[in-house]
Scaffold this active site. Structure first.
Site, short mmCIF file in Angstrom:
data_model
loop_
_atom_site.label_atom_id
_atom_site.label_comp_id
_atom_site.label_asym_id
_atom_site.label_seq_id
_atom_site.Cartn_x
_atom_site.Cartn_y
_atom_site.Cartn_z
N ASN A 119 0.83 -1.20 0.00
CA ASN A 119 0.00 0.00 0.00
C ASN A 119 0.87 1.25 0.00
O ASN A 119 1.95 1.27 0.57
CB ASN A 119 -0.96 0.00 1.20
N PHE A 123 -1.82 8.02 4.28
CA PHE A 123 -2.59 8.58 5.41
C PHE A 123 -3.84 9.32 4.93
O PHE A 123 -4.13 10.45 5.36
CB PHE A 123 -1.73 9.54 6.24
N SER A 186 5.51 4.84 8.81
CA SER A 186 4.95 4.56 7.49
C SER A 186 5.92 5.03 6.41
O SER A 186 6.49 6.12 6.52
CB SER A 186 3.61 5.29 7.31
N ASN A 188 5.05 5.92 3.48
CA ASN A 188 4.27 6.59 2.44
C ASN A 188 4.07 8.08 2.64
O ASN A 188 3.36 8.73 1.87
CB ASN A 188 2.90 5.91 2.31
N THR A 189 4.67 8.65 3.69
CA THR A 189 4.68 10.10 3.90
C THR A 189 6.14 10.55 3.87
O THR A 189 6.93 10.11 4.70
CB THR A 189 4.05 10.47 5.25
N LYS A 226 5.11 3.43 17.20
CA LYS A 226 5.11 2.33 16.24
C LYS A 226 6.33 2.47 15.34
O LYS A 226 6.55 3.52 14.73
CB LYS A 226 3.83 2.34 15.40
#
Length: 387
Positions: A119, A123, A186, A188-189, A226
């Site tokens: 993915n 966010f 993450s 993805n940022t 996390k």
């Protein structure tokens, strides 16, 4: 039910775009929770309880250790429906300070041969103000579903303003959270994973802790961080040491990985998908290694939540013995279907019955050589009920 879902997945769901399939399935779950007769039937069929699996963690007593990881319910719109399926806690989010659409579609992909997902959602969420209002409207019930809130950085916010962005979300959401998670892992940022470096993570976690304490009176909201599976071992140790120094309540291990090693899916197919975080079965071994390392480093003084590549009850049991008080899944839900939590619970009950341990708490960390903490992994000195 497992065979029926497997047939549905192979013949129907794999022919639908993964993100559209997610919305359809999630819509059905929410609809089931809104009709009393259906709700009662789903609860009876999917959420049998096993008293022997009850756990005490983060100041709460939960009916079991198995929760749904952040990412499925980003906006706190389906908590009750997901709880009907038997998840013992629900972690919503990731929620950012401002609403944002996320990355362009397509942004969610299945690697069926690997029982994995890729993915790059970015966010996508309604923002912390809208999610806080939604959580505030939920009916508060003693013994209700434990809800964790996972917060991240708004993409448009410059890195030098990241702390303020997290604080804004904390001020809005902490009062509605049974526990709060700072997501700095993450892929993805842009720039987000750089916040895992201790020199940047310390002021961020300190500010979030202070904001939660300032905003919420009468209780201490547990705070966790996390982390990514891609951290070097020395960086994992540094985060563990920082968590102890700042008296955090726990660490979630792990988020998705940027690695593509060892996949059964053809390399050209993986390359065509492009960037994003890989979740599911390929994470199993690394996430387990990170968990063991954290437990040894912290000596059982933190609540560890194991996530990443958990598919079976055997996977879940291995995480508990590696140091996890709580466990979470996400990709397994996509591949295993709505009866998955029930199968995990039944399998864990069998594992516990066949073990020398009376409770799951006794089993935590037993294959690391490090005993569990005072509340099955809670920080030393944490007052019972203070969370």
């Amino acid at each position: 039910m497992g065979r029926a879902y497997s047939l549905l997945f192979r013949t129907v769901l794999t022919r639908i775009d993964p993100e559209r399939a997610h919305h359809l399935a999630f819509g059905a779950i929410r609809a089931a929770a809104s009709v009393p007769v259906v709700r009662d039937a789903v609860r009876a069929g999917f959420a049998p309880r096993f008293p022997q699996l009850r756990v005490r963690a983060l100041g709460r007593t939960m009916p079991g250790p198995f929760g749904l990881a952040a990412g499925f319910d980003k906006n706190a719109v389906g908590i009750d429906g997901l709880a009907l399926l038997g998840f013992d806690h629900i972690e919503i989010g990731t929620v950012t300070g401002r609403a944002q659409p996320g990355n362009p579609r397509r942004r969610l992909f299945r690697l069926v041969a690997d029982r994995a997902l890729v993915n790059r959602m970015g966010f996508n969420n309604d923002g912390s103000a809208a999610v806080a209002a939604r959580l505030a409207r939920r009916v508060s019930r003693p013994g209700g579903t434990v809800v964790g809130v996972n917060i991240g950085k708004t993409k448009a916010v410059p890195e030098e303003e990241a702390v303020a962005d997290y604080v804004t979300s904390t001020e809005r959401l902490a009062a509605h959270a049974d526990y709060l998670v700072v997501n700095v892992s993450s892929p993805n940022t842009p720039g987000l994973r750089a916040l895992q470096a201790v020199d940047q993570l310390r002021p961020l976690l300190t500010a979030v802790r202070e904001a939660a304490d300032r905003t919420v009176t009468g209780r201490r909201v547990p705070l966790l961080v996390k982390i990514a599976p891609d951290l070097a071992d020395e960086d994992i140790d540094a985060v563990a040491d920082l968590a102890l120094e700042l008296e955090l309540d726990g660490i979630i291990a792990t988020n998705t990985t940027i690695s593509r090693e060892g996949l059964a899916t053809p390399a050209e197919e993986v390359a065509a998908i492009g960037a994003g975080g890989l979740s599911g079965a390929p994470l199993t071994e690394r996430s387990l290694e990170v968990l063991r390392r954290l437990h040894r480093r912290t000596g059982g003084r933190l609540t560890l939540i194991g996530v990443g590549g958990i598919t079976t009850a055997e996977d879940a049991w291995a995480r508990i013995r590696a140091g996890a008080t709580l466990i979470q899944g996400y990709s397994g839900f996509i591949y295993q279907g709505p009866a998955w939590p029930r199968r995990i619970h039944r399998g864990l009950a069998r594992q516990l019955a066949a073990s020398p341990y009376r409770t799951l708490a006794e089993a935590v960390g037993t294959d690391t050589g490090t005993p569990a903490g005072p509340e099955a992994g809670a920080p030393a000195g944490t007052k019972e009920g203070a969370a």
